[in-house]
Write a protein that holds these residues in place. Structure first.
Motif, mmCIF file in Angstrom:
data_model
loop_
_atom_site.group_PDB
_atom_site.id
_atom_site.type_symbol
_atom_site.label_atom_id
_atom_site.label_comp_id
_atom_site.label_asym_id
_atom_site.label_seq_id
_atom_site.Cartn_x
_atom_site.Cartn_y
_atom_site.Cartn_z
ATOM 1 N N MET A 43 38.126 53.444 53.945
ATOM 2 C CA MET A 43 39.068 52.345 53.845
ATOM 3 C C MET A 43 40.150 52.696 52.829
ATOM 4 O O MET A 43 39.915 53.439 51.883
ATOM 5 C CB MET A 43 38.360 51.066 53.373
ATOM 6 N N PHE A 44 41.312 52.105 53.031
ATOM 7 C CA PHE A 44 42.383 52.165 52.051
ATOM 8 C C PHE A 44 42.217 50.943 51.155
ATOM 9 O O PHE A 44 42.099 49.815 51.649
ATOM 10 C CB PHE A 44 43.743 52.128 52.758
ATOM 11 N N VAL A 45 42.175 51.156 49.848
ATOM 12 C CA VAL A 45 41.997 50.080 48.866
ATOM 13 C C VAL A 45 43.122 50.209 47.846
ATOM 14 O O VAL A 45 43.340 51.290 47.291
ATOM 15 C CB VAL A 45 40.635 50.197 48.138
ATOM 16 N N GLN A 46 43.848 49.110 47.611
ATOM 17 C CA GLN A 46 44.909 49.142 46.605
ATOM 18 C C GLN A 46 44.803 47.937 45.689
ATOM 19 O O GLN A 46 44.651 46.802 46.147
ATOM 20 C CB GLN A 46 46.290 49.161 47.255
ATOM 21 N N LEU A 47 44.884 48.209 44.379
ATOM 22 C CA LEU A 47 44.914 47.151 43.385
ATOM 23 C C LEU A 47 46.294 46.522 43.399
ATOM 24 O O LEU A 47 47.306 47.218 43.265
ATOM 25 C CB LEU A 47 44.607 47.719 41.997
ATOM 26 N N LYS A 48 46.354 45.214 43.558
ATOM 27 C CA LYS A 48 47.632 44.499 43.614
ATOM 28 C C LYS A 48 47.944 43.797 42.296
ATOM 29 O O LYS A 48 49.108 43.702 41.923
ATOM 30 C CB LYS A 48 47.616 43.474 44.753
ATOM 31 N N SER A 49 46.932 43.297 41.616
ATOM 32 C CA SER A 49 47.148 42.553 40.371
ATOM 33 C C SER A 49 47.815 43.422 39.314
ATOM 34 O O SER A 49 47.411 44.568 39.091
ATOM 35 C CB SER A 49 45.820 42.034 39.807
ATOM 36 N N GLY A 50 48.851 42.881 38.684
ATOM 37 C CA GLY A 50 49.495 43.567 37.571
ATOM 38 C C GLY A 50 50.463 44.659 37.964
ATOM 39 O O GLY A 50 50.905 45.428 37.117
ATOM 40 N N HIS A 51 50.812 44.749 39.247
ATOM 41 C CA HIS A 51 51.704 45.808 39.717
ATOM 42 C C HIS A 51 52.761 45.224 40.645
ATOM 43 O O HIS A 51 52.509 44.243 41.341
ATOM 44 C CB HIS A 51 50.913 46.891 40.457
ATOM 45 N N ASP A 52 53.928 45.852 40.659
ATOM 46 C CA ASP A 52 54.940 45.471 41.630
ATOM 47 C C ASP A 52 54.396 45.713 43.025
ATOM 48 O O ASP A 52 53.428 46.453 43.219
ATOM 49 C CB ASP A 52 56.224 46.289 41.433
ATOM 50 N N ILE A 53 55.038 45.144 44.017
ATOM 51 C CA ILE A 53 54.595 45.267 45.398
ATOM 52 C C ILE A 53 54.368 46.728 45.771
ATOM 53 O O ILE A 53 55.255 47.559 45.629
ATOM 54 C CB ILE A 53 55.612 44.615 46.352
ATOM 55 N N ASP A 54 53.163 47.014 46.218
ATOM 56 C CA ASP A 54 52.745 48.344 46.696
ATOM 57 C C ASP A 54 52.874 49.449 45.651
ATOM 58 O O ASP A 54 52.986 50.619 46.000
ATOM 59 C CB ASP A 54 53.517 48.739 47.960
ATOM 60 N N ARG A 55 52.824 49.144 44.386
ATOM 61 C CA ARG A 55 52.930 50.172 43.356
ATOM 62 C C ARG A 55 51.630 50.350 42.566
ATOM 63 O O ARG A 55 51.557 51.177 41.670
ATOM 64 C CB ARG A 55 54.062 49.835 42.394
ATOM 65 N N GLY A 56 50.596 49.597 42.907
ATOM 66 C CA GLY A 56 49.325 49.718 42.206
ATOM 67 C C GLY A 56 48.564 50.959 42.622
ATOM 68 O O GLY A 56 48.839 51.560 43.659
ATOM 69 N N PRO A 57 47.592 51.358 41.812
ATOM 70 C CA PRO A 57 46.772 52.516 42.177
ATOM 71 C C PRO A 57 46.010 52.231 43.463
ATOM 72 O O PRO A 57 45.684 51.078 43.769
ATOM 73 C CB PRO A 57 45.830 52.680 40.984
ATOM 74 N N CYS A 58 45.762 53.285 44.230
ATOM 75 C CA CYS A 58 45.078 53.097 45.503
ATOM 76 C C CYS A 58 44.141 54.263 45.774
ATOM 77 O O CYS A 58 44.290 55.351 45.200
ATOM 78 C CB CYS A 58 46.074 52.899 46.633
ATOM 79 N N TRP A 59 43.194 54.003 46.664
ATOM 80 C CA TRP A 59 42.141 54.958 46.951
ATOM 81 C C TRP A 59 41.830 54.964 48.438
ATOM 82 O O TRP A 59 41.963 53.961 49.110
ATOM 83 C CB TRP A 59 40.865 54.563 46.215
ATOM 84 N N ILE A 60 41.379 56.094 48.922
ATOM 85 C CA ILE A 60 40.683 56.189 50.204
ATOM 86 C C ILE A 60 39.222 56.284 49.795
ATOM 87 O O ILE A 60 38.822 57.216 49.092
ATOM 88 C CB ILE A 60 41.113 57.427 51.013
ATOM 89 N N SER A 61 38.450 55.288 50.186
ATOM 90 C CA SER A 61 37.126 55.135 49.608
ATOM 91 C C SER A 61 36.168 54.505 50.613
ATOM 92 O O SER A 61 36.587 53.888 51.591
ATOM 93 C CB SER A 61 37.264 54.232 48.371
ATOM 94 N N SER A 62 34.903 54.631 50.344
ATOM 95 C CA SER A 62 33.878 53.992 51.155
ATOM 96 C C SER A 62 33.742 52.538 50.721
ATOM 97 O O SER A 62 33.630 52.244 49.531
ATOM 98 C CB SER A 62 32.560 54.732 50.963
#
Length: 101
Positions: free
Chosen positions: A1-20
């Protein structure tokens, strides 16, 4: 899955992972790393929140063209335990559990 942290970041600028990620049968709760994430409607730019921290996340299936974010070029970190499956997916293989579509 693609997982991205949204809190505390501009739109689509948070850290993200390809993760289980593991989901309940209703797809309303996701378990990712040591977090419990719940689906919620009405959040701006997010579809899950952490039940302990209230941080908001976007979870979705990964895209073969790597366009997982809509408005940025943030590159996801690929977790070691899914690297082989993700690379096979990028080369055309189906994701596990999605062999039939």
């Amino acid at each position: 899955m693609f997982v991205q942290l949204k809190s505390g970041h501009d739109i689509d600028r948070g850290p993200c992972w390809i993760s289980s990620v593991r989901f309940t049968s209703s797809w309303q709760t996701a378990y990712w790393r040591d977090r419990t994430l719940r689906r919620a409607a009405g959040m701006f730019d997010a579809n899950f929140y952490d039940v302990d921290t209230d941080e908001e996340f976007w979870l979705s299936g990964p895209h073969r063209d790597r366009s997982d974010t809509r408005y940025s070029t943030v590159v996801p970190q690929v977790d070691d335990d899914v690297r082989d499956v993700y690379e096979a997916f990028l080369n055309g293989a189906p994701l596990p559990g999605r062999e039939q579509g």
